[in-house]
Design a protein around this motif. Structure first.
Motif, PDB file in Angstrom:
ATOM      1  N   ALA A 152       3.874  10.260   4.367  1.00 58.55           N
ATOM      2  CA  ALA A 152       3.176   9.686   5.509  1.00 58.55           C
ATOM      3  C   ALA A 152       3.426  10.593   6.696  1.00 58.55           C
ATOM      4  CB  ALA A 152       3.691   8.282   5.800  1.00 58.55           C
ATOM      5  N   CYS A 153       2.374  10.908   7.415  1.00 61.06           N
ATOM      6  CA  CYS A 153       2.545  11.791   8.571  1.00 61.06           C
ATOM      7  C   CYS A 153       1.477  11.510   9.614  1.00 61.06           C
ATOM      8  CB  CYS A 153       2.490  13.255   8.135  1.00 61.06           C
ATOM      9  SG  CYS A 153       0.869  13.771   7.561  1.00 61.06           S
ATOM     10  N   CYS A 154       1.633  12.153  10.770  1.00 57.44           N
ATOM     11  CA  CYS A 154       0.649  12.032  11.839  1.00 57.44           C
ATOM     12  C   CYS A 154      -0.722  12.443  11.315  1.00 57.44           C
ATOM     13  CB  CYS A 154       1.007  12.959  13.000  1.00 57.44           C
ATOM     14  SG  CYS A 154       2.595  12.618  13.770  1.00 57.44           S
TER      15      CYS A 154
ATOM     16  N   ARG B 169       1.767   2.828  12.976  1.00 62.47           N
ATOM     17  CA  ARG B 169       0.949   2.621  11.776  1.00 62.47           C
ATOM     18  C   ARG B 169      -0.478   3.126  11.993  1.00 62.47           C
ATOM     19  NH1 ARG B 169      -1.683   1.910   7.957  1.00 62.47           N
ATOM     20  NH2 ARG B 169      -1.449   0.456   6.234  1.00 62.47           N
ATOM     21  N   SER B 170      -0.990   2.959  13.230  1.00 61.60           N
ATOM     22  CA  SER B 170      -2.373   3.364  13.512  1.00 61.60           C
ATOM     23  C   SER B 170      -2.535   4.882  13.509  1.00 61.60           C
ATOM     24  CB  SER B 170      -2.809   2.809  14.862  1.00 61.60           C
ATOM     25  OG  SER B 170      -1.940   3.282  15.873  1.00 61.60           O
ATOM     26  N   GLU B 171      -1.416   5.607  13.664  1.00 58.53           N
ATOM     27  CA  GLU B 171      -1.482   7.074  13.685  1.00 58.53           C
ATOM     28  C   GLU B 171      -1.075   7.686  12.347  1.00 58.53           C
ATOM     29  OE1 GLU B 171      -2.570   9.394  15.854  1.00 58.53           O
ATOM     30  OE2 GLU B 171      -3.435   7.579  16.710  1.00 58.53           O
ATOM     31  N   ALA B 172      -0.678   6.801  11.426  1.00 61.12           N
ATOM     32  CA  ALA B 172      -0.132   7.298  10.160  1.00 61.12           C
ATOM     33  C   ALA B 172      -1.237   7.566   9.151  1.00 61.12           C
ATOM     34  CB  ALA B 172       0.846   6.280   9.594  1.00 61.12           C
ATOM     35  N   SER B 173      -1.057   8.592   8.356  1.00 59.56           N
ATOM     36  CA  SER B 173      -1.983   8.837   7.265  1.00 59.56           C
ATOM     37  C   SER B 173      -1.203   9.398   6.086  1.00 59.56           C
ATOM     38  CB  SER B 173      -3.080   9.808   7.699  1.00 59.56           C
ATOM     39  OG  SER B 173      -2.501  11.037   8.038  1.00 59.56           O
ATOM     40  N   VAL B 174      -1.801   9.310   4.915  1.00 57.73           N
ATOM     41  CA  VAL B 174      -1.141   9.807   3.710  1.00 57.73           C
ATOM     42  C   VAL B 174      -1.582  11.243   3.470  1.00 57.73           C
ATOM     43  CG1 VAL B 174      -0.922   9.568   1.214  1.00 57.73           C
ATOM     44  CG2 VAL B 174      -0.951   7.534   2.659  1.00 57.73           C
ATOM     45  N   GLU B 175      -0.593  12.126   3.450  1.00 54.71           N
ATOM     46  CA  GLU B 175      -0.870  13.544   3.183  1.00 54.71           C
ATOM     47  C   GLU B 175      -0.467  13.847   1.737  1.00 54.71           C
ATOM     48  OE1 GLU B 175      -1.883  16.505   4.169  1.00 54.71           O
ATOM     49  OE2 GLU B 175      -0.528  17.932   3.239  1.00 54.71           O
ATOM     50  N   HIS B 176      -1.394  14.415   0.980  1.00 51.69           N
ATOM     51  CA  HIS B 176      -1.090  14.862  -0.378  1.00 51.69           C
ATOM     52  C   HIS B 176      -0.541  16.275  -0.271  1.00 51.69           C
ATOM     53  CE1 HIS B 176      -3.777  11.539  -1.164  1.00 51.69           C
ATOM     54  NE2 HIS B 176      -3.453  11.560  -2.436  1.00 51.69           N
ATOM     55  N   LEU B 177       0.736  16.457  -0.617  1.00 49.72           N
ATOM     56  CA  LEU B 177       1.357  17.779  -0.463  1.00 49.72           C
ATOM     57  C   LEU B 177       0.565  18.811  -1.255  1.00 49.72           C
ATOM     58  CD1 LEU B 177       5.096  16.743  -0.553  1.00 49.72           C
ATOM     59  CD2 LEU B 177       3.753  17.429   1.429  1.00 49.72           C
ATOM     60  N   LEU B 178       0.344  18.511  -2.530  1.00 51.00           N
ATOM     61  CA  LEU B 178      -0.596  19.314  -3.302  1.00 51.00           C
ATOM     62  C   LEU B 178      -1.926  18.583  -3.167  1.00 51.00           C
ATOM     63  CD1 LEU B 178      -1.140  21.687  -5.201  1.00 51.00           C
ATOM     64  CD2 LEU B 178      -0.416  20.274  -7.113  1.00 51.00           C
ATOM     65  N   ALA B 179      -2.867  19.184  -2.447  1.00 52.92           N
ATOM     66  CA  ALA B 179      -4.116  18.497  -2.102  1.00 52.92           C
ATOM     67  C   ALA B 179      -4.837  17.966  -3.341  1.00 52.92           C
ATOM     68  CB  ALA B 179      -5.021  19.449  -1.333  1.00 52.92           C
TER      69      ALA B 179
ATOM     70  N   LYS C 161       0.858  -1.185   0.000  1.00 50.67           N
ATOM     71  CA  LYS C 161       0.000   0.000   0.000  1.00 50.67           C
ATOM     72  C   LYS C 161       0.893   1.234   0.000  1.00 50.67           C
ATOM     73  CE  LYS C 161      -3.928  -1.804   2.581  1.00 50.67           C
ATOM     74  NZ  LYS C 161      -4.691  -1.668   3.830  1.00 50.67           N
ATOM     75  N   PRO C 162       0.408   2.335  -0.583  1.00 55.25           N
ATOM     76  CA  PRO C 162       1.203   3.575  -0.582  1.00 55.25           C
ATOM     77  C   PRO C 162       1.683   3.942   0.821  1.00 55.25           C
ATOM     78  CG  PRO C 162      -0.773   3.851  -1.912  1.00 55.25           C
ATOM     79  CD  PRO C 162      -0.864   2.482  -1.285  1.00 55.25           C
ATOM     80  N   ILE C 163       0.799   3.821   1.803  1.00 57.40           N
ATOM     81  CA  ILE C 163       1.197   4.212   3.163  1.00 57.40           C
ATOM     82  C   ILE C 163       2.368   3.376   3.658  1.00 57.40           C
ATOM     83  CG2 ILE C 163      -0.538   2.717   4.289  1.00 57.40           C
ATOM     84  CD1 ILE C 163      -0.208   5.932   5.887  1.00 57.40           C
ATOM     85  N   ASP C 164       2.381   2.090   3.321  1.00 52.60           N
ATOM     86  CA  ASP C 164       3.479   1.224   3.762  1.00 52.60           C
ATOM     87  C   ASP C 164       4.776   1.589   3.053  1.00 52.60           C
ATOM     88  OD1 ASP C 164       1.933  -0.266   5.573  1.00 52.60           O
ATOM     89  OD2 ASP C 164       1.107  -1.440   3.930  1.00 52.60           O
TER      90      ASP C 164
END
Ligand SMILES: [Zn+2]
Length: 168
Positions: free
Chosen positions: A50-52, A26-36, A4-7
């Motif tokens: 990947a960030c908080c 991993r449970s606190e991680a999320s995928v942030e799109h720099l350009l939304a 998965k992208p997050i991994d």
């Protein structure tokens, strides 16, 4: 390899949050799109980190410019609003977030290396003694080792086969 992208992102970032560089469960991680996505941002790894979850929610659909402004305003160590910082300083709830002493040491060393230009230490051994010399009050071997590690984690000091390169 179907990851998965997050991994993938977590692996590339060494398991640390892109912004605050704290270990990211991993449970606190999320995928942030720099350009939304809402602003036309692509869904590929070049545009994702990947960030908080907390900082992801905060940045939301801000423009890239606004996000950079938020990051710059942290001036130094970036702390995500994930509560980790407050639990670390639970005993001093009234104290505002202040720079960690280790960060001061790190910036002192980086500033010194910057000044040295072409005469920067070229081996891990001389780098270590150069760093030690910057702290006349002395520093334990463990502290010294961890500082050199932190230098490398900035990506500005690259150690390979005991040879040192710089990206300052
Ligand atoms: Zn974070």
């Amino acid at each position: 390899m179907a990851t998965k992208p997050i991994d993938r992102l977590m692996f590339v970032q060494g398991g640390l949050c892109f912004f605050c560089e704290q270990p990211l469960p991993r449970s606190e991680a999320s995928v942030e799109h720099l350009l939304a996505s809402a602003n036309g941002g692509k869904n590929n790894d070049d545009n994702c980190v990947a960030c908080c979850k907390a900082v992801n929610a905060l940045l939301g659909n801000m423009s890239l410019k606004e996000k950079i402004r938020v990051v710059l305003k942290q001036k130094g160590a970036f702390t995500c609003p994930n509560g980790a910082g407050s639990s670390r300083s639970a005993n001093q709830t009234e104290a505002p977030a202040k720079a960690r002493p280790e960060d001061d040491k790190l910036s002192l060393v980086l500033a010194d290396l910057n000044r040295r230009g072409n005469s920067r230490p070229r081996t891990l051994k001389t780098l270590t003694s150069t760093v030690a010399a910057l702290f006349p009050k002395g520093m334990s071997d463990a502290e010294l080792k961890s500082l050199v590690q932190r230098l490398q984690s900035t990506g500005k000091v690259i150690v390979a086969e005991k040879k040192v390169a710089y990206a300052l």
